[in-house]
Design a protein around this motif. Structure first.
Motif, short mmCIF file in Angstrom:
data_model
loop_
_atom_site.label_atom_id
_atom_site.label_comp_id
_atom_site.label_asym_id
_atom_site.label_seq_id
_atom_site.Cartn_x
_atom_site.Cartn_y
_atom_site.Cartn_z
N PRO A 150 -26.37 22.41 -1.62
CA PRO A 150 -27.49 21.95 -0.59
C PRO A 150 -28.42 23.27 -0.44
N ARG A 151 -29.67 22.97 -0.11
CA ARG A 151 -30.83 24.11 -0.22
C ARG A 151 -31.12 23.87 1.43
N PRO A 152 -30.76 24.97 2.15
CA PRO A 152 -31.09 25.00 3.60
C PRO A 152 -32.63 25.07 3.76
N SER A 153 -32.87 25.99 2.90
CA SER A 153 -34.63 26.53 2.83
C SER A 153 -35.63 25.10 2.51
N GLU A 154 -35.06 24.12 2.00
CA GLU A 154 -35.77 23.07 1.68
C GLU A 154 -35.75 21.89 2.55
N MET A 155 -34.73 22.00 3.74
CA MET A 155 -34.54 20.87 4.48
C MET A 155 -35.54 20.82 5.71
N ASP A 156 -35.58 19.80 6.28
CA ASP A 156 -36.14 19.87 7.61
C ASP A 156 -35.51 20.52 8.55
N ASP A 157 -35.76 20.80 9.89
CA ASP A 157 -34.97 21.19 10.87
C ASP A 157 -33.91 20.33 11.55
N ALA A 158 -34.02 19.04 11.31
CA ALA A 158 -32.94 18.10 11.58
C ALA A 158 -31.71 18.18 10.52
N ALA A 159 -32.23 18.19 9.33
CA ALA A 159 -31.08 18.24 8.23
C ALA A 159 -30.44 19.37 8.23
N ARG A 160 -31.08 20.56 8.37
CA ARG A 160 -30.60 21.69 8.30
C ARG A 160 -29.52 22.07 9.58
N ALA A 161 -29.95 21.51 10.65
CA ALA A 161 -29.01 21.47 11.84
C ALA A 161 -27.72 20.86 11.62
N GLY A 162 -27.74 20.01 10.94
CA GLY A 162 -26.69 18.89 10.71
C GLY A 162 -25.79 19.89 9.69
N LEU A 163 -26.53 20.21 8.63
CA LEU A 163 -25.69 21.13 7.63
C LEU A 163 -24.61 22.28 8.44
N CYS B 236 -28.94 36.89 2.17
CA CYS B 236 -30.33 37.26 1.47
C CYS B 236 -31.39 37.02 2.11
N ARG B 237 -32.00 38.12 2.62
CA ARG B 237 -33.35 37.68 3.61
C ARG B 237 -34.49 37.56 2.91
N CYS B 238 -34.40 37.97 1.80
CA CYS B 238 -35.88 37.99 0.75
C CYS B 238 -36.06 36.55 0.62
N GLU B 239 -34.70 35.81 0.20
CA GLU B 239 -34.95 34.46 -0.29
C GLU B 239 -34.44 33.25 0.51
N GLY B 240 -33.79 33.83 1.85
CA GLY B 240 -33.45 32.83 2.55
C GLY B 240 -32.11 32.22 2.31
N ILE B 241 -31.42 32.98 1.50
CA ILE B 241 -30.01 32.52 1.13
C ILE B 241 -28.84 32.69 1.97
N SER B 242 -28.19 31.60 2.43
CA SER B 242 -27.15 31.84 3.34
C SER B 242 -25.40 31.94 2.44
N LYS B 243 -24.64 32.29 3.84
CA LYS B 243 -23.45 32.49 3.09
C LYS B 243 -22.76 31.13 2.55
N MET C 108 -32.49 38.18 -5.79
CA MET C 108 -33.82 37.98 -6.46
C MET C 108 -35.09 38.52 -5.59
N GLY C 109 -34.87 38.79 -4.40
CA GLY C 109 -36.03 39.16 -3.72
C GLY C 109 -36.71 40.59 -4.05
N ARG C 110 -37.48 41.01 -3.03
CA ARG C 110 -38.08 42.49 -3.39
C ARG C 110 -37.27 43.54 -3.39
N CYS C 111 -36.02 43.39 -2.40
CA CYS C 111 -35.09 44.50 -2.30
C CYS C 111 -34.41 44.75 -3.21
N HIS C 112 -34.10 43.78 -4.39
CA HIS C 112 -33.10 43.46 -5.53
C HIS C 112 -31.96 43.67 -5.19
N GLY C 113 -31.48 43.12 -4.07
CA GLY C 113 -29.98 43.09 -3.54
C GLY C 113 -29.68 44.53 -2.71
N SER C 114 -30.47 45.36 -2.40
CA SER C 114 -30.22 46.58 -1.74
C SER C 114 -29.71 46.22 -0.41
#
Length: 594
Positions: A445-458, A470-477, A504-510
């Motif tokens: 699942p890619r939460p960043s590509e879901m609408d609000d309802a689908a993301r809330a259900g996930l 990962c805040r740069c790419e919006g990646i969840s645990k 993969m974002g601007r902070c390069h994982g820092s």
């Protein structure tokens, strides 16, 4: 040699060796060409080899052994899993898509600039047409962005309409000419100096990691046995038949061998006694532009056709691409190299690329570079693909020389190789279909590509999907954790990056890097300082922190998972997989392919 032209001798530089091969192959009256000229001035880097040694494959007797876990090898594995065959796929790296399959632009090409009679043109056109259905089945993001092609020679701008007859003859029925005003509606940053361009709507973009991993996961899902960290060391042949294949993990006795080993395909051909071609590696470096700058930089694929067609030059022009994940990609350059695994990058390459392309896109700025990477193309001297049965050895099939557009061609190449394999086993009447084959692969699942309802259900179903790592790419645990639980597993820092884009974002994982390592540690039982970045020897942290060292001393002398190295963990997981399969326990605990 058996109808194959062979060059031998010595030359001082690698460029001289390659140039001699180019001259010899130009009017080669024979069916094959091998360049065995030794370069006295420079020696190639040794082949990277896995450290693991075991006997897990000892005397396995599959119907088909596929060598190479790039996009072509994984595509072939998935295609063959449609049939009731025993299939083993081996890859010498610790993950799939580790070489050129993961180091390209991700462009699904239309076939522009290729010779119409070439295998490269044939399979790229066939493969391109298969991508919508393929990516829908594998749940991989794919978009047809289209491609603008401009002429470097401005004198041709006024005559582009006259070339449409040629492009129609080549099979590009939907190509059209766009003027400067229309071009700037699509690409407002393009220089006003470009007064016209050709537009090819069938060109698209895909994430090459996503595609290769999806191929591999669906293949394993359908019964293919995948073994990573497994390198082919030698072969035994008798009367033109491969009898056994020796690896670092045991000796295999396959009925058919498929050579999809990329830059090492001619090495495999030599082991099999079936070498009738040579690979001359070509290196290219690509720059990645940060997402903020990319948003206004490019929306499609922009490239050029020079005065001399690419099909004659063994090279290609740089281009600018809007990748499927957002960042723009600029490059690559292209030059000959003796080293087949030299992925180092050069500031000079980047400067030359930007110097050339900044004349086309004036807003292109080196300060916007997020990262850069290099890849090695597996070009043959004939500058074409080799998709065929062996010449001197009867039970080998070569899928070799798959330089650009190898990614585009993979679906069609895999179908052709599958057809050849089925013929070798007696045809469709003799080879049963796999009754449990499922072409569908369920992606993470890619939460960043879901609408609000689908993301809330996930998030309600699994709260970890609401914890952003990962805040740069919006990646969840949840994405990171579950990427480590797939049927094609890679317990490394970069393995997580390839699967979900964390770090993969601007902070390069820092910011998120330590938390990614923590999640890997908890999922695998590895101590944090034993979590590797990539291959063996690349532990992300070095040395035992004092607290961990004290804990280790105070613990019992029994070796636990947390004190073992990654290869030991993987070997243990393989052993557990055997036990689970033998006792037919819960399928969800199956560690096949780890």
């Amino acid at each position: 040699m058996g109808g194959c032209l062979v060059l031998s001798g010595e030359l001082g530089t690698w460029n001289d060796v390659v140039q001699a091969g180019m001259i010899a192959v130009e009017d080669n009256p024979f069916f094959g060409f091998v360049n065995d000229i030794e370069c006295t001035g420079e020696k190639p880097m040794p082949v990277r080899t896995p450290k693991i040694e075991d006997s897990i494959l000892e005397w396995e007797e599959p119907d088909v052994l596929i060598i190479g876990g790039g996009v072509t090898g994984c595509a072939i594995a998935r295609e063959l899993s449609r049939y009731d065959l025993g299939i083993i796929l081996v890859e010498k790296e610790h993950d799939v898509a580790m070489q050129m399959s993961g180091r390209n632009l991700g462009v699904v090409q239309s076939g522009v600039g290729l010779k119409k009679t070439s295998q490269r043109f044939k399979f790229s056109r066939l493969g391109n047409a298969m991508f919508e259905n393929l990516c829908e089945e594998l749940e991989v993001n794919f978009t047809r962005t289209g491609q603008f092609v401009y002429q470097k020679n401005r004198l041709w701008d006024s005559f582009l309409s006259l070339t449409l007859l040629y492009w129609k003859w080549m099979g590009f029925k939907d190509v059209r000419v766009v003027g400067r005003d229309e071009l700037r509606k699509y690409e407002p940053t393009v220089s006003n100096d470009i007064r016209a361009a050709l537009f090819f709507p069938s060109t698209g973009v895909v994430n090459p990691f996503d595609l290769t991993i999806a191929y591999a996961e669906n293949a394993v899902q359908n019964g293919v046995s995948l073994f990573l960290d497994t390198i082919v060391q030698s072969m035994t042949t008798e009367d033109g038949i491969i009898k056994s294949v020796v690896t670092n993990r045991g000796t295999i006795k396959p009925k058919v061998v498929i050579n999809a080993a990329g830059v090492f395909s001619d090495y495999i051909a030599s082991m099999a006694g079936d070498r009738f071609y040579s690979i001359h590696p070509q290196k290219g470096t690509t720059a990645v532009i940060n997402k903020k700058a990319s948003a206004n930089l490019i929306q499609t694929v922009l490239t050029s056709i020079g005065k001399t067609p690419a099909k004659r030059r063994h090279t290609k022009d740089c281009c600018v691409v809007r990748s499927i994940d957002g960042p723009a990609l600029v490059g690559p350059d292209n030059f000959e190299t003796i080293h087949r695994e030299d992925f180092s990058t050069s500031l000079l390459s980047i400067k030359e690329i930007f110097s050339s392309l900044s004349k086309i896109i004036p807003s292109l700025d080196e300060q916007d570079i997020l990262a850069y990477y290099s890849g090695i193309n597996a070009a043959t001297y004939e500058d074409d693909f080799i998709i065929r049965k062996g010449v001197y050895t009867s039970n080998i099939i070569h899928a070799a020389g798959l330089q650009s557009p190898g990614l585009t061609s993979a679906p069609a190449v895999s179908a052709e190789v599958c057809r050849i394999v089925v013929e070798m086993f007696g045809g469709e009447d003799s080879v049963s279909k796999n009754p449990e084959f499922d072409p569908k692969r369920i992606a993470l699942p890619r939460p960043s590509e879901m609408d609000d309802a689908a993301r809330a259900g996930l998030i309600e179903a699994d709260p970890d999907y609401g914890v952003i790592i990962c805040r740069c790419e919006g990646i969840s645990k949840g994405e990171i954790k579950n990427s480590l639980r797939r049927n094609v597993r890679c317990f490394t820092y970069d393995g997580v990056k390839r699967r979900v884009r964390a770090t993969m974002g601007r902070c390069h994982g820092s910011c998120c890097g330590p938390r990614v390592i923590e999640i890997i540690s908890k999922e695998t039982g590895l101590l944090p300082h034993n979590v590797r970045k990539s291959s063996s020897g690349s532990e992300k942290l070095f040395g035992n922190p004092k607290t961990l060292l004290q804990k280790k001393i105070s613990s019992s002398s029994r070796v636990s998972n947390r004190d073992r190295t990654d290869p030991e963990i993987i070997a243990g997981l393989h052993k557990r997989a055997e036990l689970l399969q033998a006792t037919k326990e819960n399928e969800s605990d199956n560690f096949s392919g780890s």
